[in-house]
Design a protein around this motif. Sequence first.
Motif, mmCIF file in Angstrom:
data_model
loop_
_atom_site.group_PDB
_atom_site.id
_atom_site.type_symbol
_atom_site.label_atom_id
_atom_site.label_comp_id
_atom_site.label_asym_id
_atom_site.label_seq_id
_atom_site.Cartn_x
_atom_site.Cartn_y
_atom_site.Cartn_z
ATOM 1 N N SER A 54 0.853 -1.185 0.000
ATOM 2 C CA SER A 54 0.000 0.000 0.000
ATOM 3 C C SER A 54 0.888 1.235 0.000
ATOM 4 O O SER A 54 1.796 1.345 0.824
ATOM 5 C CB SER A 54 -0.908 0.023 1.224
ATOM 6 O OG SER A 54 -1.645 1.243 1.271
ATOM 7 N N VAL A 55 0.599 2.166 -0.922
ATOM 8 C CA VAL A 55 1.360 3.413 -1.004
ATOM 9 C C VAL A 55 0.585 4.568 -0.384
ATOM 10 O O VAL A 55 0.988 5.723 -0.507
ATOM 11 C CB VAL A 55 1.724 3.752 -2.465
ATOM 12 C CG1 VAL A 55 2.657 2.711 -3.048
ATOM 13 C CG2 VAL A 55 0.467 3.880 -3.328
ATOM 14 N N GLN A 56 -0.505 4.238 0.305
ATOM 15 C CA GLN A 56 -1.298 5.273 0.959
ATOM 16 C C GLN A 56 -0.749 5.553 2.358
ATOM 17 O O GLN A 56 -0.264 4.657 3.040
ATOM 18 C CB GLN A 56 -2.755 4.835 1.064
ATOM 19 C CG GLN A 56 -3.409 4.534 -0.275
ATOM 20 C CD GLN A 56 -3.372 5.722 -1.217
ATOM 21 O OE1 GLN A 56 -3.628 6.854 -0.796
ATOM 22 N NE2 GLN A 56 -3.047 5.479 -2.472
ATOM 23 N N PRO A 57 -0.814 6.802 2.815
ATOM 24 C CA PRO A 57 -0.366 7.108 4.187
ATOM 25 C C PRO A 57 -1.184 6.328 5.205
ATOM 26 O O PRO A 57 -2.358 6.023 4.984
ATOM 27 C CB PRO A 57 -0.610 8.615 4.311
ATOM 28 C CG PRO A 57 -0.703 9.117 2.895
ATOM 29 C CD PRO A 57 -1.273 7.998 2.088
ATOM 30 N N LEU A 58 -0.551 5.996 6.341
ATOM 31 C CA LEU A 58 -1.267 5.299 7.399
ATOM 32 C C LEU A 58 -2.417 6.152 7.920
ATOM 33 O O LEU A 58 -2.244 7.331 8.209
ATOM 34 C CB LEU A 58 -0.319 4.975 8.556
ATOM 35 C CG LEU A 58 0.704 3.856 8.360
ATOM 36 C CD1 LEU A 58 1.530 3.695 9.632
ATOM 37 C CD2 LEU A 58 0.035 2.546 8.003
ATOM 38 N N LYS A 59 -3.572 5.551 8.051
ATOM 39 C CA LYS A 59 -4.700 6.272 8.639
ATOM 40 C C LYS A 59 -4.481 6.487 10.129
ATOM 41 O O LYS A 59 -4.878 7.505 10.682
ATOM 42 C CB LYS A 59 -6.001 5.495 8.390
ATOM 43 C CG LYS A 59 -6.406 5.412 6.929
ATOM 44 C CD LYS A 59 -7.717 4.657 6.759
ATOM 45 C CE LYS A 59 -8.126 4.603 5.287
ATOM 46 N NZ LYS A 59 -9.386 3.843 5.101
ATOM 47 N N ALA A 60 -3.870 5.492 10.767
ATOM 48 C CA ALA A 60 -3.540 5.600 12.191
ATOM 49 C C ALA A 60 -2.033 5.409 12.330
ATOM 50 O O ALA A 60 -1.541 4.288 12.278
ATOM 51 C CB ALA A 60 -4.290 4.548 13.001
ATOM 52 N N PRO A 61 -1.269 6.481 12.480
ATOM 53 C CA PRO A 61 0.193 6.383 12.556
ATOM 54 C C PRO A 61 0.656 5.528 13.733
ATOM 55 O O PRO A 61 -0.058 5.373 14.735
ATOM 56 C CB PRO A 61 0.640 7.839 12.729
ATOM 57 C CG PRO A 61 -0.509 8.652 12.233
ATOM 58 C CD PRO A 61 -1.737 7.864 12.549
ATOM 59 N N ILE A 62 1.851 4.964 13.608
ATOM 60 C CA ILE A 62 2.469 4.217 14.699
ATOM 61 C C ILE A 62 2.932 5.209 15.764
ATOM 62 O O ILE A 62 3.628 6.170 15.464
ATOM 63 C CB ILE A 62 3.672 3.397 14.184
ATOM 64 C CG1 ILE A 62 3.215 2.369 13.138
ATOM 65 C CG2 ILE A 62 4.389 2.706 15.338
ATOM 66 C CD1 ILE A 62 4.352 1.679 12.414
ATOM 67 N N VAL A 63 2.516 4.956 17.000
ATOM 68 C CA VAL A 63 2.874 5.859 18.091
ATOM 69 C C VAL A 63 3.491 5.057 19.229
ATOM 70 O O VAL A 63 2.931 4.051 19.666
ATOM 71 C CB VAL A 63 1.641 6.638 18.613
ATOM 72 C CG1 VAL A 63 2.041 7.535 19.784
ATOM 73 C CG2 VAL A 63 1.022 7.468 17.491
ATOM 74 N N TRP A 64 4.673 5.501 19.671
ATOM 75 C CA TRP A 64 5.330 4.911 20.829
ATOM 76 C C TRP A 64 5.134 5.830 22.024
ATOM 77 O O TRP A 64 4.936 7.035 21.873
ATOM 78 C CB TRP A 64 6.829 4.738 20.579
ATOM 79 C CG TRP A 64 7.165 3.752 19.518
ATOM 80 C CD1 TRP A 64 7.400 4.003 18.200
ATOM 81 C CD2 TRP A 64 7.310 2.337 19.688
ATOM 82 N NE1 TRP A 64 7.683 2.841 17.531
ATOM 83 C CE2 TRP A 64 7.633 1.807 18.412
ATOM 84 C CE3 TRP A 64 7.192 1.471 20.768
ATOM 85 C CZ2 TRP A 64 7.861 0.442 18.205
ATOM 86 C CZ3 TRP A 64 7.411 0.112 20.566
ATOM 87 C CH2 TRP A 64 7.735 -0.387 19.296
#
Length: 292
Positions: free
Chosen positions: A252-262
Motif C-alpha cells: 500500500s502506497v497510501q499514508p497510514l490512517k492511524a500512525p504508529i505511536v510509541w
Amino acid sequence: MDPNNEQLIFKGMRRLRYRRNDLLLNDAQRSPYFWWWAYLRLSKDYWWVCQRKGVADDLRLREMYADFGKVYEMTFDDWWDRRGVSLFREQVALPTVRELDPSNLELTKPIGGHLLLEIPINMTERTIISQIRRLIRLHPDREVERLSTAQRKLAKLIGIKQDVIESAYAVWQLHHASRDGRVVNKIGQATGSKSLYQIGKELRLVRTCMPQATDDKERAAKRINGMKVAVSRMLSRANNLIDNAAVGTFPSVQPLKAPIVWRPVQQQRLNEAVANGQWRPLFAANETLIVP
C-alpha cells in the motif's frame, strides 16, 4: 514441503500451486512476499519492536512480530522456510466446480457463495455453457472476489504494480546511502548528499527526463524538474510502503490512517538507538543484523 509431495497454494506468486521446494523458493524470491519482508527490514518501528521482543502499545506491531518474527536476524531463504510458507500458503483448498453425489449432496463449506444447478448431460456443451453463463450473470449475488485463507494476506494489487514497488525501493536505498554518515567517500568522490535529480538520473527512473546532448537551457531545466518530482513521489511511496508493511498491510502506497505511536520514553530510546548506529536498514537478502 513434507515427504508425501503435498501441493501448496499461494496467491500472488508466479505459479498458483507448488509441489517442489526449489520452485517455490525461486518464485518466492521474486514475489510480493519477498518485498513485504524486504520493506520490513527498512522500518525503524519494526526493528524496535523486534528489539523489545514484541512489546509495543500498538497491537498491529505486536501481531506482526508474532507472525513475521525477527526479520533482521534471518536471511530471506531461512525466514521463508521458517515463517513465510506457513504465513502465506492458502489454508483451505481453492473453490472449484465439482460433481455432487446424488445420494449425498454434501456441499463445500462455507455453503454460501455457490449456485446449485441441474445439468442434463444429453445437451450439447455449447448449449450447457451458454445456459450456465446466463444463470451466473443474472444471479443477484454474483460478485467476483479475491478470497484468501492465508494467515497473512496481500492487499489487493490495485493501482500499484510490482515494478513500482521495486523502483520505490531502489530510490529509497540510494537516497539513504547518499545520506548515511557511515559510508566513507572514495578518493575523488564528491562529498555531500545526492540531489533528487542525481538519484533519478543514476537509476534512469524516468526515460523522458534523462538529459540529452541537444537540450537547451529551458529543456534541460524541465527534465531536471520532472525527474525531481518523480523521485520525490517515489520516496513518498517507499515511506508509505515501509509504514504499511510494519502494521500488516502490503502493498500500500497510501499514508497510514492511524500512525504508529510509541510512548515518549520508547520513542526517545528508539531515536537514541538509531543515532548510535544500532539500527540500519538491510538491503541484501543474505545480510543479517543482530544487536545485543
